[in-house]
Motif scaffolding. Structure first.
Motif, PDB file in Angstrom:
ATOM      1  N   GLY A 198      -4.801  10.416  -1.898  1.00  0.00           N
ATOM      2  CA  GLY A 198      -4.695  10.499  -3.354  1.00  0.00           C
ATOM      3  C   GLY A 198      -4.862   8.909  -3.898  1.00  0.00           C
ATOM      4  N   THR A 199      -4.951   8.934  -5.238  1.00  0.00           N
ATOM      5  CA  THR A 199      -5.057   7.576  -5.909  1.00  0.00           C
ATOM      6  C   THR A 199      -3.888   6.931  -6.518  1.00  0.00           C
ATOM      7  N   LEU A 200      -3.500   5.679  -6.431  1.00  0.00           N
ATOM      8  CA  LEU A 200      -2.415   5.044  -7.097  1.00  0.00           C
ATOM      9  C   LEU A 200      -2.848   4.776  -8.797  1.00  0.00           C
ATOM     10  N   MET A 201      -1.824   5.287  -9.356  1.00  0.00           N
ATOM     11  CA  MET A 201      -2.049   5.329 -10.964  1.00  0.00           C
ATOM     12  C   MET A 201      -0.777   4.322 -11.211  1.00  0.00           C
ATOM     13  N   THR A 202      -1.422   3.309 -12.266  1.00  0.00           N
ATOM     14  CA  THR A 202      -0.559   2.400 -12.693  1.00  0.00           C
ATOM     15  C   THR A 202      -0.731   2.394 -14.159  1.00  0.00           C
ATOM     16  N   PRO A 203       0.063   3.072 -15.008  1.00  0.00           N
ATOM     17  CA  PRO A 203      -0.239   3.391 -16.645  1.00  0.00           C
ATOM     18  C   PRO A 203       0.017   2.139 -17.231  1.00  0.00           C
ATOM     19  N   ILE A 204       0.711   1.346 -16.839  1.00  0.00           N
ATOM     20  CA  ILE A 204       0.985   0.003 -17.706  1.00  0.00           C
ATOM     21  C   ILE A 204       0.914  -1.397 -16.825  1.00  0.00           C
ATOM     22  N   GLY A 205       0.503  -2.387 -17.507  1.00  0.00           N
ATOM     23  CA  GLY A 205       0.413  -3.685 -16.601  1.00  0.00           C
ATOM     24  C   GLY A 205       1.190  -4.605 -17.132  1.00  0.00           C
ATOM     25  N   HIS A 206       2.027  -4.453 -17.669  1.00  0.00           N
ATOM     26  CA  HIS A 206       3.111  -5.525 -18.460  1.00  0.00           C
ATOM     27  C   HIS A 206       4.218  -4.884 -18.723  1.00  0.00           C
ATOM     28  N   LEU A 207       5.491  -5.750 -18.843  1.00  0.00           N
ATOM     29  CA  LEU A 207       6.564  -5.423 -19.555  1.00  0.00           C
ATOM     30  C   LEU A 207       7.073  -6.449 -20.542  1.00  0.00           C
ATOM     31  N   ARG A 208       7.675  -5.611 -21.640  1.00  0.00           N
ATOM     32  CA  ARG A 208       8.157  -6.609 -22.862  1.00  0.00           C
ATOM     33  C   ARG A 208       9.508  -7.057 -22.341  1.00  0.00           C
ATOM     34  N   LEU A 266       6.871   5.308 -17.083  1.00  0.00           N
ATOM     35  CA  LEU A 266       6.426   5.231 -15.756  1.00  0.00           C
ATOM     36  C   LEU A 266       5.612   4.036 -15.320  1.00  0.00           C
ATOM     37  N   ILE A 267       5.729   3.705 -14.100  1.00  0.00           N
ATOM     38  CA  ILE A 267       4.932   2.436 -13.589  1.00  0.00           C
ATOM     39  C   ILE A 267       3.714   2.868 -12.936  1.00  0.00           C
ATOM     40  N   ALA A 268       4.299   3.505 -11.757  1.00  0.00           N
ATOM     41  CA  ALA A 268       3.301   4.158 -10.677  1.00  0.00           C
ATOM     42  C   ALA A 268       3.605   5.022 -10.184  1.00  0.00           C
ATOM     43  N   ARG A 269       2.547   5.867  -9.749  1.00  0.00           N
ATOM     44  CA  ARG A 269       2.584   7.123  -8.923  1.00  0.00           C
ATOM     45  C   ARG A 269       1.355   7.430  -8.294  1.00  0.00           C
ATOM     46  N   VAL A 270       1.287   8.367  -7.058  1.00  0.00           N
ATOM     47  CA  VAL A 270       0.021   8.663  -6.550  1.00  0.00           C
ATOM     48  C   VAL A 270      -0.452  10.068  -7.257  1.00  0.00           C
ATOM     49  N   LEU A 271      -1.393   9.975  -7.624  1.00  0.00           N
ATOM     50  CA  LEU A 271      -2.096  11.214  -8.116  1.00  0.00           C
ATOM     51  C   LEU A 271      -2.867  11.845  -6.945  1.00  0.00           C
ATOM     52  N   PRO A 272      -2.760  13.338  -6.802  1.00  0.00           N
ATOM     53  CA  PRO A 272      -3.567  14.013  -5.791  1.00  0.00           C
ATOM     54  C   PRO A 272      -4.918  13.909  -5.767  1.00  0.00           C
ATOM     55  N   PRO A 273      -5.555  14.096  -4.861  1.00  0.00           N
ATOM     56  CA  PRO A 273      -6.940  13.859  -4.607  1.00  0.00           C
ATOM     57  C   PRO A 273      -7.753  14.867  -5.378  1.00  0.00           C
ATOM     58  N   ARG A 274      -8.740  14.575  -6.068  1.00  0.00           N
ATOM     59  CA  ARG A 274      -9.546  15.581  -6.870  1.00  0.00           C
ATOM     60  C   ARG A 274     -10.340  16.410  -6.169  1.00  0.00           C
ATOM     61  N   ILE A 275     -10.134  17.860  -6.179  1.00  0.00           N
ATOM     62  CA  ILE A 275     -11.064  18.898  -5.491  1.00  0.00           C
ATOM     63  C   ILE A 275     -12.322  19.274  -6.317  1.00  0.00           C
ATOM     64  N   GLU A 276     -13.407  19.125  -5.789  1.00  0.00           N
ATOM     65  CA  GLU A 276     -14.578  19.441  -6.600  1.00  0.00           C
ATOM     66  C   GLU A 276     -14.703  20.923  -6.559  1.00  0.00           C
ATOM     67  N   GLU A 277     -14.933  21.672  -7.349  1.00  0.00           N
ATOM     68  CA  GLU A 277     -14.917  23.114  -7.562  1.00  0.00           C
ATOM     69  C   GLU A 277     -16.326  23.395  -7.213  1.00  0.00           C
ATOM     70  N   GLU A 285       0.822  -1.278   0.101  1.00  0.00           N
ATOM     71  CA  GLU A 285       0.086  -0.008  -0.025  1.00  0.00           C
ATOM     72  C   GLU A 285       0.944   1.407   0.029  1.00  0.00           C
ATOM     73  N   PRO A 286       0.748   2.200  -0.965  1.00  0.00           N
ATOM     74  CA  PRO A 286       1.446   3.450  -0.945  1.00  0.00           C
ATOM     75  C   PRO A 286       1.216   4.305   0.229  1.00  0.00           C
ATOM     76  N   PRO A 287       2.101   4.566   1.005  1.00  0.00           N
ATOM     77  CA  PRO A 287       1.766   5.727   2.253  1.00  0.00           C
ATOM     78  C   PRO A 287       1.237   6.999   1.771  1.00  0.00           C
ATOM     79  N   ALA A 288       1.470   7.414   0.485  1.00  0.00           N
ATOM     80  CA  ALA A 288       0.917   8.527   0.019  1.00  0.00           C
ATOM     81  C   ALA A 288      -0.535   8.542  -0.229  1.00  0.00           C
ATOM     82  N   VAL A 289      -1.222   7.296  -0.593  1.00  0.00           N
ATOM     83  CA  VAL A 289      -2.462   7.011  -0.586  1.00  0.00           C
ATOM     84  C   VAL A 289      -3.231   7.596   0.802  1.00  0.00           C
ATOM     85  N   GLU A 290      -2.706   7.010   1.702  1.00  0.00           N
ATOM     86  CA  GLU A 290      -3.237   7.251   3.189  1.00  0.00           C
ATOM     87  C   GLU A 290      -3.127   8.714   3.637  1.00  0.00           C
TER      88      GLU A 290
END
Length: 229
Positions: free
Chosen positions: A119-129, A175-186, A110-115
């Protein structure tokens, strides 16, 4: 543990494959090194067990006509609704020749940054060649995301721990993974009324002091007095 499955030559083709599936057998084809394309069939339940363990990267032994062939599961066609397998391709490989396949990534932890940030964990790719000998091809590659301690942290292909003799073909800067900041509703914008506008509207309908007349009323009255005189 050896991953293996027994296959038999298949005579059923086309619509007859539907009847074959009803008997618990799965139509397949085998081709590759020193092997002419051959229609075969395997037990559906045995294939389900094999696929869960081998996926499309691990080496399997295909027992056919008293011979053992080293192969990988190249392709699985599935029913669009039930997702049950309809047809399988087995590729016979050369154990002395490297091959390229897409190896799935498995994200753990679990990414500490999520808690901390919500934020939300983003994983752009699901495999490696990757490229490797068939017997050394990994079934999957594990990605530990516990190093993502804040929104500035990220994981790239170059950060992964890759088994020895496995060569990654995917760009190391991917890029494999990073945590995106939470969305702020305007909040909806409230239109502000300019100062003085409300008062101007009030003056238009305000009562006049007693004795004052509108311009039109004064002119009319004045005209009547002149006529009377």
């Amino acid at each position: 543990m050896d991953l293996e499955i027994t296959a038999e030559p298949r005579s059923a083709t086309g619509k007859r494959n539907r009847q074959l599936r009803r008997t618990g057998r799965l139509p397949a084809v085998v081709y590759g090194k020193d092997t002419e394309s051959l229609a075969i069939q395997v037990e559906a339940k045995a294939f389900d067990i094999l696929y869960r363990a081998a996926g499309r990267t691990s080496l399997v032994k295909l027992q056919l006509d008293g011979q053992s062939k080293s192969a990988i599961i190249r392709e699985v066609q599935r029913h669009p609704l039930s997702r049950h397998p309809l047809h399988v391709d087995f590729l016979v490989v050369d154990l002395a020749q490297e091959m390229e396949v897409d190896v799935p990534l498995v994200f753990t932890g679990e990414p500490p940054a999520v808690e901390l940030t919500g934020g939300t964990l983003m994983t752009p790719i699901g495999h490696l060649r990757v490229r490797a000998l068939p017997a050394e091809m990994p079934h999957e590659i594990t990605v530990d995301v516990t190093s993502l301690v804040d929104l500035e942290a990220s994981l790239h292909v170059r950060d992964l721990i890759i088994p020895e003799n496995v060569h990654v073909q995917t760009d190391g800067d991917e890029l494999i993974a990073r945590v995106l900041p939470p969305r702020i509703e305007e909040e909806p914008e409230v239109e502000e009324v300019a100062e003085g506008e409300e008062g101007a509207e009030g003056e238009e309908g305000a009562e006049r002091p007693e004795g004052e007349a509108q311009a039109g009323e004064g002119e009319t009255t004045g005209g009547e007095e002149e006529t009377a005189g």
